[in-house]
Design a protein around this motif. Sequence first.
Motif, PDB file in Angstrom:
ATOM      1  N   HIS A 346       0.836  -1.209   0.000  1.00 51.71           N
ATOM      2  CA  HIS A 346       0.000   0.000   0.000  1.00 51.71           C
ATOM      3  C   HIS A 346       0.868   1.255   0.000  1.00 51.71           C
ATOM      4  O   HIS A 346       1.809   1.369   0.773  1.00 51.71           O
ATOM      5  N   PRO A 348       0.354   4.961   0.836  1.00 51.13           N
ATOM      6  CA  PRO A 348      -0.612   5.928   1.373  1.00 51.13           C
ATOM      7  C   PRO A 348      -0.585   7.213   0.547  1.00 51.13           C
ATOM      8  O   PRO A 348       0.490   7.756   0.284  1.00 51.13           O
ATOM      9  N   GLU A 352      -4.076   9.773   3.388  1.00 51.70           N
ATOM     10  CA  GLU A 352      -4.007   8.562   4.208  1.00 51.70           C
ATOM     11  C   GLU A 352      -2.857   8.522   5.225  1.00 51.70           C
ATOM     12  O   GLU A 352      -1.807   9.121   5.021  1.00 51.70           O
ATOM     13  N   THR A 353      -3.124   7.760   6.273  1.00 51.58           N
ATOM     14  CA  THR A 353      -2.087   7.397   7.236  1.00 51.58           C
ATOM     15  C   THR A 353      -2.101   5.863   7.329  1.00 51.58           C
ATOM     16  O   THR A 353      -3.176   5.277   7.425  1.00 51.58           O
ATOM     17  N   VAL A 354      -0.922   5.264   7.264  1.00 49.42           N
ATOM     18  CA  VAL A 354      -0.841   3.811   7.435  1.00 49.42           C
ATOM     19  C   VAL A 354      -0.150   3.538   8.762  1.00 49.42           C
ATOM     20  O   VAL A 354       0.839   4.195   9.098  1.00 49.42           O
ATOM     21  N   GLU A 364      -3.192  -0.840   9.243  1.00 45.08           N
ATOM     22  CA  GLU A 364      -4.400  -0.024   9.441  1.00 45.08           C
ATOM     23  C   GLU A 364      -4.273   1.179   8.538  1.00 45.08           C
ATOM     24  O   GLU A 364      -3.211   1.801   8.470  1.00 45.08           O
ATOM     25  N   LYS A 365      -5.366   1.499   7.856  1.00 43.18           N
ATOM     26  CA  LYS A 365      -5.331   2.669   6.967  1.00 43.18           C
ATOM     27  C   LYS A 365      -6.391   3.653   7.438  1.00 43.18           C
ATOM     28  O   LYS A 365      -7.550   3.286   7.593  1.00 43.18           O
ATOM     29  N   TRP A 366      -5.963   4.859   7.647  1.00 41.07           N
ATOM     30  CA  TRP A 366      -6.913   5.911   8.025  1.00 41.07           C
ATOM     31  C   TRP A 366      -6.931   6.938   6.922  1.00 41.07           C
ATOM     32  O   TRP A 366      -5.891   7.262   6.340  1.00 41.07           O
ATOM     33  N   ASN A 367      -8.121   7.462   6.699  1.00 45.86           N
ATOM     34  CA  ASN A 367      -8.269   8.483   5.668  1.00 45.86           C
ATOM     35  C   ASN A 367      -8.720   9.771   6.338  1.00 45.86           C
ATOM     36  O   ASN A 367      -9.522   9.740   7.276  1.00 45.86           O
TER      37      ASN A 367
END
Lengths: 376, 544
Positions: A346, A348, A352-354, A364-367
């Motif tokens: 991935h 990012p 995004e933050t991975v 974990e992926k945060w948007n």
Amino acid sequence: MCRLFAVTSSQPQSPVMAINALNVMKEGHDGSGVGLFLTDLGGEFEKFKNEPILSGIFSNEGIKALDHFMIDQDFMVKYKLSLRPTKPAPSGTPKRDNYVIRVYEYPAEWENLSREEIEYRLMMVQLQLRQIGEKDQSMLIFSFWPDVIMIKEVGDPLAVAEYLGLDRRDLTARVILCQGRQNTNYSINIYACHPFFIQGMATMTNGENTAFVPIREFLMSRDFPGYSGYYSDSEVFTHILHYMRNRLGLGMEMYKHIITPLKDGELARHPDGGMLRSLKQSCRPLIIDGPNCVIGCLPDKSMFMVQDSKKLRPGVVGGRPGIFAFSSEMCGLDASIPERDINLDHQPMRYETVLVRRERQEMEKWNQWNALPPLH
Amino acid sequence: MEPVERITPSTLSAKDLPWQILWRKDRCTLCGRCTSVCPVRAIELGVHRKRALTIPPGLEERPANLFSVYHGIDQRTDPAHACVGCGMCTLVCPNGAIVPARTDESDRLRFHVNQGGEARRRGGRRNDSKSVLDRIKFVRISMLTDPALDAGRHEFELHTLLGRILPPERMLAAERDNGWTPPVREIYPLIIGGMSFGALSPNMWEGLQMGVAHLNEEMGMPVRICTGEGGCPPRLLQSRFLKYVILQIASGYFGWDEIIHALPKMKEDPCAIEIKYGQGAKPGDGGLLMWYKVNKLIAAIRGVPQGISLPSPPTHQTKYSIEEAVAKMIQSMSMAWGFRVPVYPKISATSTTQAVLNNLTRNPYAAGLAIDGEDGGTGAAYNVSMDHMGHPIASNLRDAYMTLVKLGKQNELPLFAGGGIGKNGNLAANAAALIMLGASGVQTGKYILQAAAGCLGSEGDRCNVCNIGVCPKGITSQDPRLDRRLDPEKVARRLVDVYLTFDTELKKIVAPLGRSTSLPIGMSDALGISNADAAQRLNIQYVL
């Protein structure tokens, strides 16, 4: 542009594993420095999870001054690991007297102090030593913290690793951050070498932060002694992270909202737009203007990657349960974990933050478009 | 020889004046347009008697005089009618027969413009074209590691904030506790500085307001305009366009009766309230609208009798000190709009700016500080105030910003700089330099008048008759015969041109510096100047 490689693994890894990955990405760094941040340590250091470890480079006079200072402070050496190069220093690497990794026992009078107070005092000891050593270059201090070792040196990463003998069995860690530096517009100074560390957290960056000066001014005016140094424009990324977590009490999901906030028009459409707009306004001097890829490690040993929208060749995260690597270039990841499913790699992107937690089971992926958890 | 007229101490010749009218008889059609358009009646129809000698060859006929008469232009030389160099005569002449030319030496008029003991008053600016801002260069160009951005294609977010911005810790506490957060406006960093309804003609005001509305509603640029001290037309107060307007209150309180009475009828809050304590053009002196311009309309909006001069006192008379004035006025104004509108003071740049600033940092309701440097313009002031009073903006702004940095409040209290920005035409470069020295935004008036309405003034004491209501372009007059020369629609269109150009140029400055995600406030590492003292004073790089 500097090369970055980080690995988080259930099994302790040798730093040479990370150095080898850097070596694959060699065309991007110029041997002007290599930096290693090791935590969640393996080997002998497993026994000293709570005792502070001092990492640095000392001249013979510096060692004497260190001993004098630490004895005055009532710190006792519990364990030490000496890096004693036997070969001649590689080209570009200065000859040093002592590379020091020492575990200390806390002073007796610290016993009943709060955790916060201990953390503050550890930082202050590191700053005091650095200040003493800066006068005559007798001490270069990289960290003073439990379960953390840092090694920095000028030179080609692989040559330095061989020179220092970093493949030794008693030097392993489950979390490794490693940077090969491409010196740009600042003079070669070992304090400009990534990763940067403050109170248990570390980050490293590639790219240039053009908003450096106003960010530095903002941090330096927060009245916190740890926000100092700044031989590199990238040190501010570590301190912004620290400010966000330790001073503002915000979680990692907010880091990207602070350094690369959504645009005004986007905020109008965000479920938490009102709060994020206020945060953007209040933290306006902390907005970076990349291109930057930031890889870091939190005190809970989680590893993360974020980058801004100008990063034309983004960093990549990949791996499998048990081991994940974060790399500024795809080839670094390929070299370190070739047996992973590349379809799960991935990169990012701008929102995004991975994050990979200490359990190392998933990415974990945060948007930034996600709704935020409630403030606590 | 018999003198033509009595010679007094103030009898001057055309050569003694700053401007001489050059007129060409062979081109003139005697249409009279120049004499009718001249704002100060410096030229008039001249009837000239000319004598020619005729000397026939030989001795038979005696030489004789031949007298003829021709008509042309006479330049008047009394101080009240000295040419101001506006060049309107040239503009209207169909044949290019007339032009004012600047004298080749220092004029004598300056010693005689105080007839009757009245010191010279005028509009305009300081009349000094030197500018430190023009000498500042942007030297930190992104090259290999962070390639420069494409100003034409990249996304930029270059808005700024006007209002008291809570520090992050307090902002989060307010968010958790549902506490009060001071109002903050997201605006374009180039504000049209305070020029009052009265100082400007109705057409000029209308044109600016139309342009601002267009920029906001059609171009998506949150441009704001300050009213200056002179009130605001009631229709605007009650319109949705009020949100683009910064209402100014100053020591004369002109127009505030109307504003207060309009409060219940307002559909929108104004952008902000600016409390004027000082003005760069005439620091320590109050506002001035001379009687020539106080007609029925102006008198009605300002709530004063017609035909009298309107000098504002140098200080707010109801208050004892600036600390008290600032605290009380900010509080009063905030309360009037339910603490929903940012309220900030504007002062003239002074060596005591830091004292004012320190005071504001301790006042949680202060929404910013506007600082107006010595190069600010005005519609009317004493010449001595304009030429000799005040502090340059660059070092004053820089000091103010560094004071805030020291206090850690550089983001809390935005600074807005004014006075001489773009005075030599370099609006975007000057604005960007001030922003990188620490300003959150800039205010400009003169540049807007020149570019959007064709003001004829220059740094060479040209025209500068804004004070007596005879502006030949209709920009600062209240005489409908002059006012109608200015088409508000065209002013609006030019204003839009100015902002679009500024925006492009600002991007052309910040893109090579690698900046696009936020306005580079305080990015002083990008600046350099080829003067070591200036570099040291401003704490920027010295470059040669």
